[in-house]
Design a protein around this motif. Structure first.
Motif, PDB file in Angstrom:
ATOM      1  N   VAL A  78       0.844  -1.203   0.000  1.00 26.19           N
ATOM      2  CA  VAL A  78       0.000   0.000   0.000  1.00 26.19           C
ATOM      3  C   VAL A  78       0.877   1.251   0.000  1.00 26.19           C
ATOM      4  CG1 VAL A  78      -1.704   1.315   1.321  1.00 26.19           C
ATOM      5  CG2 VAL A  78      -1.947  -1.161   1.103  1.00 26.19           C
TER       6      VAL A  78
ATOM      7  N   VAL B  29      -7.652   2.256  -0.417  1.00 28.44           N
ATOM      8  CA  VAL B  29      -6.797   2.656  -1.515  1.00 28.44           C
ATOM      9  C   VAL B  29      -7.582   2.533  -2.806  1.00 28.44           C
ATOM     10  CG1 VAL B  29      -4.690   2.118  -2.787  1.00 28.44           C
ATOM     11  CG2 VAL B  29      -4.735   1.927  -0.312  1.00 28.44           C
TER      12      VAL B  29
ATOM     13  N   TRP C  62      -4.647  -7.549  -4.615  1.00 32.43           N
ATOM     14  CA  TRP C  62      -5.300  -6.261  -4.853  1.00 32.43           C
ATOM     15  C   TRP C  62      -6.686  -6.437  -5.457  1.00 32.43           C
ATOM     16  CZ3 TRP C  62      -3.869  -1.291  -3.677  1.00 32.43           C
ATOM     17  CH2 TRP C  62      -2.638  -1.177  -3.042  1.00 32.43           C
TER      18      TRP C  62
ATOM     19  N   PRO D 294      -5.195  -5.356   0.100  1.00 32.68           N
ATOM     20  CA  PRO D 294      -4.829  -3.953   0.326  1.00 32.68           C
ATOM     21  C   PRO D 294      -5.892  -2.975  -0.145  1.00 32.68           C
ATOM     22  CG  PRO D 294      -2.968  -5.161  -0.529  1.00 32.68           C
ATOM     23  CD  PRO D 294      -4.168  -6.084  -0.595  1.00 32.68           C
TER      24      PRO D 294
ATOM     25  N   THR E  81      -0.640  -3.343  -8.449  1.00 35.31           N
ATOM     26  CA  THR E  81      -2.091  -3.511  -8.370  1.00 35.31           C
ATOM     27  C   THR E  81      -2.613  -4.661  -9.226  1.00 35.31           C
ATOM     28  OG1 THR E  81      -2.440  -1.792 -10.045  1.00 35.31           O
ATOM     29  CG2 THR E  81      -2.512  -1.106  -7.738  1.00 35.31           C
TER      30      THR E  81
ATOM     31  N   SER F 234      -8.299  -1.259   2.360  1.00 32.07           N
ATOM     32  CA  SER F 234      -7.869  -0.193   3.268  1.00 32.07           C
ATOM     33  C   SER F 234      -8.189   1.198   2.728  1.00 32.07           C
ATOM     34  CB  SER F 234      -6.360  -0.315   3.512  1.00 32.07           C
ATOM     35  OG  SER F 234      -5.657  -0.114   2.313  1.00 32.07           O
TER      36      SER F 234
END
Length: 96
Positions: free
Chosen positions: A35, A94, A82, A89, A77, A92
Motif C-alpha cells: 500500500v 486505496v 489487490w 490492500p 495492483t 484499506s
C-alpha cells in the motif's frame, strides 16, 4: 531555472533533477507493505506529470518517468491480493 518548489496544490519540484531528488527522499522502506509502495509510485506519477509542464526542456523525460512510475503502480495492483477488496490492500481505502 531554480530548483525551488512551486505550490500547485502541494509542493511540486520545478525541474526534473529536483523531482528525482524529491523522489529519492520519499522512498518507502523495504519492509513497508505494498500500500505504501503504491502510494509512493502514484505520487511520483503526479509529480512527474506536473514537472513536465514546469520544465519544458525536460518534458519528454518527465513524461517517460511518469510512465515508468505508472507501470510500477500497475505491477503492484495487478497482483491477486489487490483484486479482493474485502481482505486485500484495496480494502484499506486505496483507490485502485
Amino acid at each position: 531555472m531554480s530548483e525551488t518548489k512551486v505550490s500547485c496544490g502541494s509542493d511540486v519540484p520545478r525541474t526534473l533533477s529536483a523531482a528525482r531528488a524529491d523522489m529519492a527522499t520519499r522512498v518507502p522502506s523495504v519492509s513497508d507493505d505494498s500500500v505504501q509502495w503504491v502510494a509512493y509510485h502514484r505520487t511520483n506519477v503526479k509529480m512527474f506529470k506536473a514537472v513536465a509542464n514546469l520544465d519544458p526542456g525536460h518534458r519528454w523525460e518527465c513524461l517517460a518517468w511518469a510512465e515508468f512510475e505508472r507501470r510500477r503502480v500497475e505491477g503492484f495492483t495487478s497482483r491477486p491480493e489487490w483484486r479482493d477488496v474485502t481482505t486485500g490492500p484495496g480494502s484499506s481505502g486505496v483507490v485502485l
